[in-house]
Design a protein around this motif. Structure first.
Motif, PDB file in Angstrom:
ATOM      1  N   ASP A   1      53.641   7.023 -10.157  1.00  0.00           N
ATOM      2  CA  ASP A   1      54.950   7.378  -9.603  1.00  0.00           C
ATOM      3  C   ASP A   1      56.074   6.670 -10.367  1.00  0.00           C
ATOM      4  O   ASP A   1      55.836   6.074 -11.419  1.00  0.00           O
ATOM      5  N   TYR A   2      57.263   6.733  -9.816  1.00  0.00           N
ATOM      6  CA  TYR A   2      58.420   6.225 -10.559  1.00  0.00           C
ATOM      7  C   TYR A   2      58.297   4.737 -10.853  1.00  0.00           C
ATOM      8  O   TYR A   2      58.920   4.231 -11.774  1.00  0.00           O
TER       9      TYR A   2
ATOM     10  N   LYS B   1      59.030  -0.883   3.320  1.00  0.00           N
ATOM     11  CA  LYS B   1      58.799  -0.019   2.164  1.00  0.00           C
ATOM     12  C   LYS B   1      57.437  -0.275   1.522  1.00  0.00           C
ATOM     13  O   LYS B   1      57.007   0.446   0.653  1.00  0.00           O
TER      14      LYS B   1
ATOM     15  N   ASP C   1      60.204   9.341  -2.395  1.00  0.00           N
ATOM     16  CA  ASP C   1      60.167   8.910  -3.792  1.00  0.00           C
ATOM     17  C   ASP C   1      60.100  10.118  -4.728  1.00  0.00           C
ATOM     18  O   ASP C   1      60.813  10.195  -5.726  1.00  0.00           O
TER      19      ASP C   1
ATOM     20  N   ASN D   1      62.717  11.848  -7.433  1.00  0.00           N
ATOM     21  CA  ASN D   1      62.233  11.938  -8.818  1.00  0.00           C
ATOM     22  C   ASN D   1      62.025  13.388  -9.237  1.00  0.00           C
ATOM     23  O   ASN D   1      61.412  13.649 -10.255  1.00  0.00           O
TER      24      ASN D   1
ATOM     25  N   THR E   1      68.771   2.009  -8.006  1.00  0.00           N
ATOM     26  CA  THR E   1      67.498   2.549  -8.454  1.00  0.00           C
ATOM     27  C   THR E   1      67.351   2.226  -9.924  1.00  0.00           C
ATOM     28  O   THR E   1      68.311   1.884 -10.600  1.00  0.00           O
TER      29      THR E   1
ATOM     30  N   SER F   1      63.753   0.001  -4.542  1.00  0.00           N
ATOM     31  CA  SER F   1      63.033   0.706  -5.592  1.00  0.00           C
ATOM     32  C   SER F   1      62.504  -0.255  -6.650  1.00  0.00           C
ATOM     33  O   SER F   1      61.612   0.084  -7.402  1.00  0.00           O
TER      34      SER F   1
END
Lengths: 313, 598, 529, 288
Positions: B83-84, B243, B254, B258, C26, C389
């Protein structure tokens, strides 16, 4: 009927007081962090205490509640701690947005639900199967997925509708219609599915009742039986489900509003809750409780109107 | 005794049947339902995958590697990509299952325990009903989500706390189901019987009520499980709560953020959530089918279905008003074959004659009547025979023609007067509707005619009754209204299905008198379905005795009563408690030392 | 020493700005969160006479609605985009971080630095037509200082304000406050219409001296803000757009959707999507480097909560454990690794410090082992909405050397309390470019927000004392460098990266700011060509 | 004659009405009757007359609002729940609907054992007793392991009778116990009732709307009309030679299963109706 309505209103009022008081009581636990949030970087024990006293939040909950309730009676819900915007002005503009979406979505999905439900209940066979398949699909596909697909296809790629934002009806009716189209479709999808199944069920129950057979033996046409009798009789249970769906749609508006960046009630409530904007939170509570009670009252009254038997109470 | 809409397929005496077959438990029925099996397996697969979340993937759910950022599907060690933040999507997906399951468990079990307890207490004990109901209403009206977010500091953002609170918010749903069921069950006679047997309230709740409530509650819990998962995902999507916990909602969020960089990432959790939720909903549906009977089939208002090889005979002119020949009516069993419940019935009715169709419950008399009227339930199939009304074959006739006949030549009086009137329309409007369909009269004329008819059937204040709703009049009056409706078009044939069974004996006599008078006036033929030989003796010129879907004996009433030919008829007549048997043995008082039955 | 300075004085900028802005940080850095900076010349002066077909309207987005326009409640960050257009500020920050006069024409400090004299332009008017003079500025500043609210902290060293004539303002400080100058580019640099300030409605319908006026009819509070250009503004020609619509769109993807659908003209986007915008042909993109810094504040330098942190080797180990290139790569390659807290553009920046802590996990581990923590330990860190993030990568980096992180989820409204609570030995945070004076106050002073455990050090105290006397930023470079080096060598912080920002522009539009902070100034949004 | 087993004096039953300050609705307006040990008192009446309510009041299932009920010399009118439970070994019930009077999810054996177990019987003894009871009501022993849905209405009613007999009661309230049964089953169940009475000496309060049924089983009959007992006496007298006009009407309204006799009865009924109508008219005239 009038007595019935009055009793329901009185019941609703008591309910309103209990729920709003309890909410205020629970909110009172977070007064410190609310003020901390308002003070931002200036927050410390002293400044919090000072502002708490300044805002009158250092008083006991019953006192605060009495004051608040007096305000409610005068149509004054106070003003936001943060913007100073009077709650009674802040709510309607957000409400207008959400209602613009939920209202049409509700109407469309109710119509679809009626059409699909009645069709499935009276046709059977592949029609029923197809309709049920559609209901299931609508129920299972996540709303967010629908929303994003709609945005990407119809807004970003085709440009038929705006991807985000809201135009008020007053500003430009055509733009208003364009701005709500995609959100309404998204919402109607799920709403129609759950309601259609309900309509189908109650229709079938109704069609199996004895009086339907008697009507058939009188030579009354199938259409008249379905439309005039079965549908009218199913309207009561259906309305109840419609009311619940309306409240649910209202509650889930937040997600749709996020995707379409609609400045609606859900987003507003969410932000206000995150911020802990006490007067607005109480206003939202008042509104939410009022909405629930109001919708239920309307349903009861409609039921009374539809069903002579229910008028007795 | 409402009219059966489905045949009594199970023989009355089941003792000799294979018990395993009959007593197949809910579980066995469930495992035979493909929907339950498939969805159950899906859920099970998810659970197993969740349990293996630390085994299958090569990485922990929060292990973030820069080199794995936005890795595509199928990358080595990252089957579903990264993932990111460079975390293994597969690992996160599997751990999300556990989050979802724990959310469901917490939310559903709290709702279950609290809701069931409240429901039982509120439904069973009258004195608690109001406070419990208030409590539930308050909970339901509560701005729960708002508070959940505001009070996050108190719960520390732990999704388990959130779900516990949410469980309380869900409580009213379960509570209402349990309460309604409990109120219903509390009225059951076996609960009264248990009370009379000295069983304590606690034991009644635990043993009698809970066992009945169980089914719907399990079903509702399944749905609650699904919605708890949905709410957890929704909150995680919004970023409420911790989170660190991998969850579908957080993954969707998420992935959504993205979406223009790695569009696929959004799909995995969305599909997993959809499938899992769907599995719960469909599993719940299957459970409901098992506990509460399957989803009703659509109800078509059309002419009765006929068997594939059915061919109606040509009408023959014997001159009788109604000629039923070799009529067969069947229902399809779950396995697909046709079970005949009416097996070759033949009847004849002449003008001015009343035929008593007599038999015990399940003998097929009502089905025969419905078969003649063409109003059999959707599931029924006509397998053979013919029904000729005034020289015209009406079996298998198209709907339009049947409707025309029904409005004019053939009419019906039901057993249960109340349920045969549409509760939402006035008596008057229902009568007018029928009259206008059959005669095409104007509204005003039809109203005039309806009032005449109401007067004719002996209703004291026709004007008032015309304006009344069904629930405002008595059963006897309602039956008169139905008779008025039936005879409005001056039919040639009247089919009365146990028209007096639901009525008191004094009213029964009046209604029978009325029918006789109307018959004399209009000269119609009547088929009177009944199980009461007194009614037959009173009103029928001839009778047909039915047993097990067949007519075993027909003849003139006087003859059959005097000289029954069939042993079954004899047995029935012999069972009648006659006028002259009066108990005259004196009350027997056992002596004090007498036997204690214990 | 600055012990007499009120505690809350010093966290007024970087942290507070981000909190108030509600910017979600982010890796792709979607939108700017920084203090106002402006280049009144960039883009605007060249395009003073825009091409005939140049667009005259602009639609941009902000991720959060400004909560109020009451001067004391103004939030820095993205909110400044709207209120900065309405009120304007005395100074703005130029492309290289220098102060550029805007409503003001200049300033001077007294020798002891306790008196600041600012001269204003003489052609300032409010949008209601009234002149905006030093008297109005005085009233505004006093209002901010004397009213409880988010902005109050910025003015709390202000002992008195005098307006001897229409264009002169004299501010007297109760203690040295070199950072105040920079604050004049922010909330305390505005001039509001004092006649209206007492009105309840002022929070919704502000009157300022800026280039734009809020169109109250078209504006929907919380939804979209419509700004109409004021032709009577002193520098009206520098603003090419007659009407600016600022839409509130919280969701970053929704902003991008909106941009792609043609509803926005310029917006910050994720760096990775820049090629998509470029290749679509409908957009151009502008990339900016090093706009804000991301770092770990190892607050527990005295080891009050986690004794390990009292050991310099442990703090250094954390610095060695960070793969800064990886963080940059994770952000889409926009930005650069950060090895020190000072931005490359500031005078405190020292390239030599960049080689102190290379990425070396083995070294980190051996330092930990030397310090007696071979088996690692575990710490609590606050999980703040703005940095979530980044958390996975931080968790991983620390896990790699044996430090386990438990993230406490902190609701947004509790962010400041969490930072101040002293409960957390390490905090993940970010800050935008600051002038050196402010940097020192926010990061190293005993009362700084980012020094919540109030760590002091004799060496540092001496440096701070010198720094507080600096009134000419250029002259203080050496002190700033020393302070910066102190921070690096003592590993008070573990810097991660300076992040960049990417803007996508629709045809005809151009982002002309050179720093991300300028993204909150309307001047940064211009026309192409 | 010794004291009766059960005596009701001025028994009134009223149900509270939902709603604020609404007076309760009285269903039974003060009835008197007695039942001796081993005797059957038939209660006959039409729907809504209150006959079922009388039975439920005796069982403690309906709220008694006035009068007194005496059982075996004890006043049981205001018994507490605990005392009621103790009384359960003395007074039992058989309900009308054989389908709803048995818990569908309990086996016959469990249903029958329940009253015994709550009274402290041990399991083995209870099981033996259950088998005896099944035998007594003419059901096979293997019925104990089965569920109610495997039985026909008549068989279920036998189970219900067995349950009532289980604790060895001296009085069974029978609330329309055969009304829902088919004709042929009705007769055999009635016979079972009589046989059991003869065997055990149990007394019945037998409630029914069917005069023929009541006549068949009762030693004495009470006729209930609008919450009052309008006529009470030995079965023969009440059912053959009724005094009260309502009883007369009731008697003549029931059709006889004999075409010829019924023709006669119908004629009688029409005559009576005309007569009563005339009386009503006169009464009205007198009134006017």
């Amino acid at each position: 009927m009038l007595l019935f309505a009055l009793r329901r209103v009185a019941f609703g009022l008591v309910l309103f007081v209990i729920v709003s008081f309890t909410t205020m009581f629970l909110l009172s636990f977070s007064f410190d962090s609310i003020i901390g949030s308002k003070l931002g970087s200036a927050a410390n024990v002293d400044s919090i205490a000072a502002m708490k006293a300044d805002l009158g939040l250092d008083r006991s909950v019953p006192v605060l509640y009495a004051e608040w309730f007096r305000g409610v009676l005068h149509g004054d819900l106070g003003a936001s701690f943060f913007t100073g915007e009077p709650v009674t002005e802040a709510l309607p503009s957000r409400l207008a947005v959400t209602l613009s979406v939920v209202g049409p979505a509700m109407i469309i999905s109710a119509l679809i639900a009626l059409f699909l439900g009645v069709l499935a209940a009276t046709r059977g066979g592949w029609v029923d199967k197809t309709a049920q398949g559609m209901m299931l699909t609508g129920y299972l596909v996540p709303n967010l997925l629908i929303a994003i697909v709609l945005v990407v296809v119809f807004a970003v790629n085709l440009g038929w509708f705006p991807a985000t934002g809201f135009t008020t009806f007053g500003d430009d009716p055509a733009e208003w219609a364009r701005s709500i189209t995609l959100p309404v479709i998204t919402m109607a999808f799920g709403g129609a599915a759950s309601m259609a199944n309900q309509v189908r069920g109650t229709m079938i129950d109704e069609l199996r009742k004895d009086y339907v057979r008697t009507l058939r033996t009188r030579g009354v046409s199938a259409r008249a039986i379905v439309v005039r009798h079965a549908l009218r009789n199913s309207a009561g249970p259906a309305l109840t489900v419609f009311g619940l769906t309306f409240i649910t749609l209202f509650g889930s508006a937040l997600f749709i509003e996020q995707v379409f960046a609609l400045p609606g009630f859900g987003t507003y409530s969410f932000n206000v809750a995150l911020q802990g904007d006490f007067p607005v939170l109480m206003g939202l509570t008042a509104f939410g409780v009022g909405l629930t009670i109001g919708v239920n009252l309307l349903i009861d009254l409609a039921n009374g109107w539809l069903n002579p038997k229910a008028r007795q109470y | 005794m409402s009219t059966p809409t489905a045949p009594v397929a199970v023989p009355t005496l089941a003792l000799e049947d294979e018990p395993a077959e009959v007593r197949r438990g809910a579980f066995q029925r469930l495992v035979r339902d493909p929907q339950a099996v498939i969805t159950g397996l899906i859920i099970l697969t998810f659970v197993v995958l969740g349990l293996l979340a630390n085994v299958i993937p090569q990485h922990g759910p929060n292990e973030a590697r820069f080199e794995a950022i936005n890795l595509p599907v199928g990358s080595p060690d990252y089957p579903l990509g990264g993932d990111y933040a460079g975390r293994d999507i597969l690992a996160r997906l599997l751990h999300s299952i556990n989050t979802a399951m724990v959310s469901g468990l917490i939310g559903a079990s709290i709702a279950l325990v609290v809701g069931t307890t409240l429901g039982l207490v509120g439904g069973y004990f009258n004195r608690f009903r109001t406070p419990v109901e208030w409590g539930a209403t308050i909970l339901q009206t509560f701005p729960g989500m708002l508070l959940l977010i505001v009070l996050m500091p108190l719960t520390g953002g732990d999704f388990r706390w959130t779900m516990a609170i949410f469980g309380f918010l869900l409580t009213p749903g379960i509570y209402r189901i349990v309460r309604n069921q409990t109120v219903g069950v509390s009225r059951e006679l076996y609960v009264d019987a248990a009370r009379v047997s000295g069983v304590t309230d606690m034991r009644i709740l635990g043993r009698h009520i809970l066992s009945v409530v169980r089914g719907p509650v399990i079903v509702a819990t399944t749905f609650l499980f699904g919605s708890a998962i949905g709410v957890q995902s929704g909150l995680a999507y919004l970023g409420v709560g911790s989170k660190e916990i991998p969850s579908f909602g957080a993954m969707i969020s998420d992935g959504f953020r993205n979406i223009y960089i790695a569009p696929g990432q959004y799909i995995w959790p969305a599909v997993a959530l959809g499938v899992l939720n769907g599995a719960f909903v469909l599993f719940g549906n299957a459970l409901r089918d098992t506990f509460e009977g399957s989803q009703p089939k659509a109800e078509k208002i059309t002419a009765t279905a006929v068997a594939d090889d059915f061919e109606a005979e040509k009408a023959d002119g014997t001159g009788a008003l109604l000629e039923v020949r070799d009529l067969g009516i069947a229902y399809r069993s779950p396995s697909g074959e046709l079970n005949e419940v009416v097996r070759g019935v033949s009847l004849t009715v002449r003008m001015g004659e009343t035929l008593g169709l007599v038999g015990e419950s399940g003998s097929g008399k009502t089905q025969t009547a419905f078969g003649v009227l063409g109003v059999l339930p959707t599931e029924a199939v006509v397998t053979r025979g013919s029904v000729v009304l005034a020289g015209r074959q009406i079996l298998g006739a198209p709907q339009a023609e049947l409707n025309r006949l029904r409005g004019s030549e053939i009419a019906y009086i039901p057993q249960e007067p109340m349920s045969n009137l549409d509760p939402v329309y006035t008596i008057g409007s229902q009568l007018v509707e029928g009259i206008r369909v059959s005669t095409g009269l104007s509204k005003a004329k039809a109203k005039e005619r309806a009032l005449e008819l109401l007067e004719r059937v002996g209703i004291p204040d026709p004007q008032r009754t015309f304006r009344s709703y069904p629930h405002e009049i008595s059963g006897g009056m309602a039956q008169r209204v139905l008779i008025a409706g039936a005879v409005a078009p001056k039919p040639k044939l009247l089919i009365a299905d146990e028209p007096t069974t639901a009525l008191d004996v004094t009213v029964q006599a009046d209604i029978l008198d009325l029918l006789r008078d109307l018959q004399a006036e209009m000269g119609m033929g009547i088929v009177l379905v009944t199980h009461n030989f007194g009614v037959v003796a009173d009103s029928c010129t001839s009778l047909a005795v039915m047993q097990g879907g067949e007519v075993v004996e027909t003849g003139a009433t006087v003859d059959v009563f005097a000289q029954p030919q069939h042993p079954y008829t004899s047995m029935l007549l012999g069972s009648i408690l006659d006028e002259d048997t009066i108990r005259d043995d004196s009350a027997m008082v056992l002596v004090a030392d007498g036997k204690d039955p214990r | 020493m600055q012990v007499n300075t009120p505690l809350r004085r010093h966290f007024r900028r970087s942290a507070a700005a981000a909190i108030a802005a509600g910017a979600v940080f982010t890796l792709g850095a979607c939108s700017g969160a920084g203090d106002p900076a402006a280049s009144p010349t960039a883009g605007t002066s060249e395009s003073g006479a825009p091409a005939a077909d140049a667009p005259t309207t602009l639609a941009i987005a902000t991720n959060r609605a400004p909560s109020t326009f009451d001067p004391v409640g103004l939030a820095t960050g993205n909110d400044a985009l709207i209120w900065g257009s309405i009120y304007d500020t005395l100074f703005v920050i130029g492309p290289d971080g220098e102060l550029v006069p805007h409503l003001a024409t200049g300033y001077s400090y007294s020798d002891d630095g306790l008196e600041l004299t600012v001269t204003l332009r003489d052609d300032l008017t409010f949008s209601d037509g009234a002149p905006a003079t030093a008297a109005e500025y005085k009233a505004t500043l006093e209002h901010i200082r004397d009213t409880a609210g988010a902005g109050q902290a910025m003015a709390d060293t202000v002992a008195s304000v005098e307006a001897p004539d229409a264009t002169t303002v004299v501010i007297t400080f109760s203690a040295n406050d070199p950072g105040f100058l920079f604050d004049l580019t922010s909330r305390v640099g505005i001039i509001a219409q004092p006649d209206k300030m007492a009105d309840e409605s002022y929070g919704l319908d502000p009157i300022g001296a800026g280039p734009y006026v809020l169109d109250a009819d078209k504006t929907q509070s919380g939804t979209q803000y419509v700004l109409i250009k004021r032709d009577d503004y002193w520098n009206a020609d520098a603003y090419p757009f007659e009407e600016v619509t600022v839409r509130v769109i919280a969701d970053a993807t929704a902003i991008e959707n909106s941009l792609r659908a043609g509803e926005l003209d310029i917006a910050g986007v994720q760096a990775q999507t820049a090629p998509q915008f470029e290749s679509s042909g409908d957009f151009t993109t502008t990339q900016l480097e090093a706009q804000s810094s991301l770092f770990l504040d190892i607050a527990d330098r005295d080891g009050a909560i986690e004794p390990a942190f009292a050991d310099l080797r442990v703090r250094q180990a954390i610095n060695f454990a960070l793969n800064r290139d990886g963080f940059v790569q994770a952000g889409g390659g926009v930005g650069q690794p950060a090895y020190q807290m000072d931005f490359p553009s500031t005078s405190g920046y020292d390239p030599a410090l960049d080689s102190v802590y290379p990425y070396d996990v083995e070294k980190a581990k051996s330092l930990l082992a030397e310090a007696g923590y071979a088996d690692g330990f575990s710490i609590d860190m606050p999980s703040l909405v703005y940095t979530t993030s980044m958390e996975p990568a931080i968790t991983q980096a620390l896990a790699d050397i044996g430090i386990t992180v438990n993230w406490d989820s902190i609701p947004p409204q509790d962010t400041v309390q969490a930072l101040l609570s002293g409960k957390y030995p390490v905090i993940l945070w970010f800050a935008s470019t600051l002038p050196d004076a402010n940097q020192v106050q926010d990061f190293y002073a005993p009362a700084a927000l980012l020094n919540p455990m109030r760590t002091t050090d004799p060496e540092l105290d001496a440096l701070l004392e010198q720094a507080s006397k600096i009134t000419d930023p250029a002259a203080g470079a050496d002190i700033y460098k020393q302070i910066n080096a102190f921070g690096v060598n003592n590993a008070w912080y573990a810097p991660l990266m300076f992040t960049g920002q990417t803007f996508a522009e629709a045809e005809g539009y151009k982002y002309v700011g050179t720093s991300a902070q300028q993204s909150v100034r309307i001047e940064s949004y211009g026309v192409a060509g | 004659m010794t004291a009766p087993l059960l005596r009701a004096q001025g028994l009134k039953v009223a149900y509270p009405v939902k709603g604020f300050r609404k007076p309760p609705v009285e269903i039974v307006h003060g009835v008197d009757f007695e039942i001796g040990a081993g005797e059957t008192l038939g209660i006959v009446g039409e729907s809504g007359s209150g006959k079922t309510t009388i039975g439920r009041a005796i069982l403690g299932l309906a709220p008694i609002s006035g009068g007194a009920v005496e059982y075996d010399g004890r006043d049981i009118t205001a018994f507490s729940a605990r005392e009621r439970r103790a009384l359960s070994r003395e007074i039992q019930v058989v309900f009308q609907d054989p389908y709803s009077s048995l818990n569908p999810s309990l086996t016959i054996g469990a249903t029958l054992a329940e009253p015994l177990i709550v009274q402290g019987w041990d399991k083995a003894k209870a099981t033996r007793r259950v088998l005896d009871l099944l035998d007594q009501v003419g059901l096979p022993k293997n019925a104990a392991a089965r569920l109610p849905r495997e039985f026909s209405g008549g068989q279920r009613q036998r189970v219900a009778i067995a349950r009532a007999l289980a604790p060895g009661p001296r009085l069974i309230v029978c609330d329309e116990p055969v009304s829902a049964l088919d004709l042929s089953t009705q007769a055999t169940v009635m016979d079972l009732f009589i046989d059991i009475q003869r065997e055990t000496g149990v007394a019945y309060l037998f409630v029914s709307h069917d005069l023929a049924v009541v006549r068949h089983i009762s030693h004495r009959v009470g006729v209930v009309y609008r919450g009052e007992i309008v006529e009470q006496g030995p079965t023969r007298q009440v059912t053959k030679d009724p005094e009260h006009p309502y009883t007369q009407r009731l008697l003549l309204a029931a059709p006889i299963a004999d075409p010829t006799a019924q023709q006669q009865r119908r004629a009688d009924r029409v005559r009576l109706r005309a007569l009563q109508a005339e009386q009503d008219l006169q009464a009205m005239g007198a009134h006017a």
